[in-house]
Design a protein around this motif. Structure first.
Motif, PDB file in Angstrom:
ATOM      1  N   UNK A   1      29.462 -28.269  -3.597  1.00  0.00           N
ATOM      2  CA  UNK A   1      29.019 -28.049  -4.977  1.00  0.00           C
ATOM      3  C   UNK A   1      27.489 -28.085  -5.046  1.00  0.00           C
ATOM      4  N   UNK A   2      26.908 -28.996  -4.259  1.00  0.00           N
ATOM      5  CA  UNK A   2      25.448 -29.121  -4.226  1.00  0.00           C
ATOM      6  C   UNK A   2      24.800 -27.780  -3.902  1.00  0.00           C
ATOM      7  N   UNK A   3      25.266 -27.139  -2.811  1.00  0.00           N
ATOM      8  CA  UNK A   3      24.633 -25.879  -2.405  1.00  0.00           C
ATOM      9  C   UNK A   3      25.041 -24.713  -3.293  1.00  0.00           C
ATOM     10  N   UNK A   4      26.194 -24.829  -3.990  1.00  0.00           N
ATOM     11  CA  UNK A   4      26.506 -23.778  -4.966  1.00  0.00           C
ATOM     12  C   UNK A   4      25.420 -23.768  -6.041  1.00  0.00           C
ATOM     13  N   UNK A   5      25.071 -24.981  -6.525  1.00  0.00           N
ATOM     14  CA  UNK A   5      24.067 -25.039  -7.598  1.00  0.00           C
ATOM     15  C   UNK A   5      22.681 -24.718  -7.041  1.00  0.00           C
ATOM     16  N   UNK A   6      22.360 -25.304  -5.875  1.00  0.00           N
ATOM     17  CA  UNK A   6      21.027 -25.050  -5.305  1.00  0.00           C
ATOM     18  C   UNK A   6      20.830 -23.568  -5.012  1.00  0.00           C
ATOM     19  N   UNK A   7      21.826 -22.937  -4.380  1.00  0.00           N
ATOM     20  CA  UNK A   7      21.669 -21.523  -4.012  1.00  0.00           C
ATOM     21  C   UNK A   7      21.565 -20.634  -5.247  1.00  0.00           C
ATOM     22  N   UNK A   8      22.277 -21.030  -6.306  1.00  0.00           N
ATOM     23  CA  UNK A   8      22.194 -20.224  -7.532  1.00  0.00           C
ATOM     24  C   UNK A   8      20.808 -20.340  -8.181  1.00  0.00           C
ATOM     25  N   UNK A   9      20.044 -21.342  -7.771  1.00  0.00           N
ATOM     26  CA  UNK A   9      18.709 -21.537  -8.354  1.00  0.00           C
ATOM     27  C   UNK A   9      17.590 -21.304  -7.343  1.00  0.00           C
TER      28      UNK A   9
END
Ligand code: MIC
Ligand code: SF4
Length: 621
Positions: free
Chosen positions: A5-13
């Motif tokens: 979930x961390x990298x889902x949010x980070x990658x989206x930003x």
């Protein structure tokens, strides 16, 4: 590839990535500031000459300096309110509550990035946002639309199994984890929770856990956003903010931890570190003088329901002072409406303002040698305002029961929750102000300009102004409390207090010597985001900090203000003569007094190196 979930949010930003240096920069959707760090952050923001913040949402809270002993705090509040109104920032007035509690209730959104000038900003990650604490200057840059750069974090997957037993609390989960991972175990990591135990935790409990992830030194913590999140947001009157979010099934974590919630027992962080953890049952012969329930960790309605079910029909012990600080106006209104306030008053509680208050030493300092049980998140040396006090961090249940018994007491097995949780949350936004863009900024005499700093140069010789052990906190470096906090907008004045709790002569010694270095052990600068812990030493002539390792936020603050962080363990005594020389690749440190020399790589990125070269970020505008 399956993602956390961390990298889902980070990658989206993601705005950019520097894999060679393991860094990335991300777009920030929301920001928050509080008054104790906010005045600097807004002075910095004003220096950029931008009319309106460029974020989706920025909120300025007043919650730390609400004592108003003299004109200083009130000057700060007025400055903050007028800057907010003029530049497009929502303003939360003193009395509305603690920034993290209010932000969780009124603004936090799943999937958004939030950068806050307070280390406990990750509280808002309880709804599935990625919320990160930072220094004021980083937040000012984010308000100006600039990306925020971080070390690409490792993700620690914490799998939660089963359900907590009666009397065991979310606070026990995070204190247990801090005991296991230590106060430096989370540096440059995000702690991500998953597993079937997650659904057994409500949003306020998840927020408690994310809040105290700061005590691991973690970049952030995060929970998935699920039906409990939807319920919370619906009760807050904003179901439209809900987005379902979770890690991909079978994603890989850099580290794995499993916690069987059913096996946990009530635990406490013993003096003077959150990672000095013991089961509460082993502390039962400790007599208690003071109990405080509140702070951004445990001041939700959910917490007070449990406290009230323990206190109902009981009186607190005659030798105990019980202070209660509801986290927000909303919580205060709810406990008033639902009869909880009556229960607390009848038990003998003192009701404090909805603010940080005693957590940051603004009142309620314990007596000499007293034992204070607090539902807060930090028990660092001196933070309570009484150096000899013994502060234990516990759950609201342990706090309430111990207040009645007069001794540290374990609530394990106690069935709680007599009060309904199913209430209509009042949308009490009367102390929240949307910007009208009509104010002129008012700068009272307490607001002083930020000093300008010259570059430190690539080689210099300076004396060791202090030598320190591991885990030095920002509370050691730049103490807070009722005496010092009023000067957060006045660097010259506040610099008199640098290290004053452990070395009264530090600031005088620095000024006499003109230049100096600080020598320390590992995890230097753990704790808060206060950039004063960098700016004030810089003002006193500190050019470099030589430490075995650094806490994330503090290291960035040092670089932002042109102080060189050198990551190496060296031997030095007070006033040893230290020669430092560095370039983009290497750093050389020579202790000329001892005749020893050390070399290490310069782990600054190109951008960080250039910041040091020009004397800090503010010199680039
Ligand atoms: C803290 O809990 O130490 C504080 C006070 O909230 C700090 C911010 C500050 O020093 O103003 C933090 O956590 O960043
Ligand atoms: Fe305020 Fe304490 Fe929370 Fe810091 S930890 S924001 S001082 S309540």
């Amino acid at each position: 590839m399956k993602k956390t979930l961390t990298y889902k949010i980070l990658d989206a930003h993601k705005v950019s990535e520097d894999l060679e240096n393991n860094k990335m920069s991300i777009k920030i959707d929301h920001t928050l500031t509080q008054d104790a760090t906010g005045t600097m952050a807004y002075l910095e923001f004003l220096s950029f000459g931008i009319d309106k913040v460029k974020t989706e949402l920025s909120v300025s809270y007043v919650d730390h300096n609400t004592l108003q002993n003299g004109f200083m705090n009130a000057d700060d509040h007025k400055f903050l309110q007028t800057v907010a109104d003029k530049h497009g920032i929502v303003f939360s007035k003193a009395g509305n509550g603690i920034c993290h509690q209010v932000n969780l209730e009124r603004f936090a959104k799943p999937g958004k990035t939030l950068l806050g000038s307070d280390s406990h900003t990750p509280t808002s990650s309880g709804v599935g946002a990625l919320a990160i604490g930072a220094g004021g200057l980083d937040v000012a840059c984010a308000m100006a639309g600039m990306p925020f750069s971080i070390v690409r974090p490792k993700v620690v997957g914490v799998k939660l199994l089963n359900k907590l037993r009666p009397g065991v609390s979310a606070k026990d989960i995070i204190i247990y984890l801090i005991g296991k991972m230590t106060v430096k175990g989370g540096v440059n990591k995000v702690i991500e929770y998953y597993g079937e135990g997650v659904k057994n935790l409500q949003v306020p409990e998840r927020a408690t856990i994310c809040n105290m992830g700061a005590e691991l030194g973690a970049t952030s913590s995060v929970f998935p956003s699920d039906e409990n999140t939807l319920e919370f947001l619906t009760l807050q009157g904003r179901p439209e903010d809900y987005v379902e979010l979770s890690a991909d099934e079978g994603c890989e974590y850099d580290e794995n931890i499993e916690i069987d919630l059913a096996e946990l027992v009530p635990v406490a962080s013993c003096p003077n570190s959150p990672d000095a953890v013991k089961p509460v049952s082993e502390l039962s012969d400790i007599k208690v003088d003071q109990v405080l329930i509140g702070s951004c960790t445990n001041s939700s309605y959910y917490d007070f329901v449990k406290v009230a079910s323990i206190l109902k029909g009981k009186k607190i012990h005659k030798d105990v002072s019980l202070g209660i600080a509801p986290g927000s106006q909303q919580v205060l209104q709810m406990i008033t409406k639902n009869g909880i306030l009556d229960v607390l008053l009848e038990a003998g509680a003192r009701i404090l303002e909805s603010a940080c208050g005693p957590c940051i030493g603004m009142g309620q300092s314990p007596a000499t040698d007293a034992v204070s049980l607090r539902t807060f998140n930090r028990n660092f040396y001196g933070r309570s305002g009484t150096n000899s006090a013994k502060v234990y961090l516990v759950s609201p249940e342990v706090a309430a029961l111990s207040a009645v018994n007069g001794y540290v007491s374990s609530p394990l097995g106690m069935e709680l929750n007599e009060f309904s949780l199913d209430v209509n949350y009042p949308k009490c936004d009367s102390l929240l102000y949307k910007p009208t863009f009509t104010s002129e900024v008012v700068m009272g005499p307490n607001i002083k300009p930020i000093p300008k700093f010259a570059p430190i140069g690539n080689s210099f010789t300076a004396k060791a102004m202090i030598t320190l052990e591991d885990n030095i906190t920002t509370d050691h470096i730049m103490p807070a409390g009722a005496k010092v906090l009023p000067y957060r907008s006045n660097i010259e004045k506040i610099s008199e207090f640098v290290f004053s709790n452990i070395d009264e002569d530090f600031s005088k010694r620095c000024l006499e010597n003109g230049a100096g270095v600080i020598v320390a052990g590992s995890n230097y600068g753990q704790g808060s985001s206060r950039e004063h812990a960098a700016i004030a030493p810089r003002y006193l002539g500190i050019k470099a900090v030589i430490a075995a390792s650094f806490a994330r936020i503090h290291k960035k603050n040092l670089i932002n203000f042109g102080i060189l962080p050198i990551e190496i363990a060296i031997e030095a005594d007070l006033l040893d003569e230290i020669e430092v020389s560095f370039d983009k690749e290497n750093v050389k440190v020579v202790n000329k007094t001892k005749g020893e020399s050390y070399e290490t790589t310069c782990d600054l990125t190109e951008e960080e190196y250039s910041l040091i070269s020009v004397g800090g970020l503010l010199n680039t505008f």
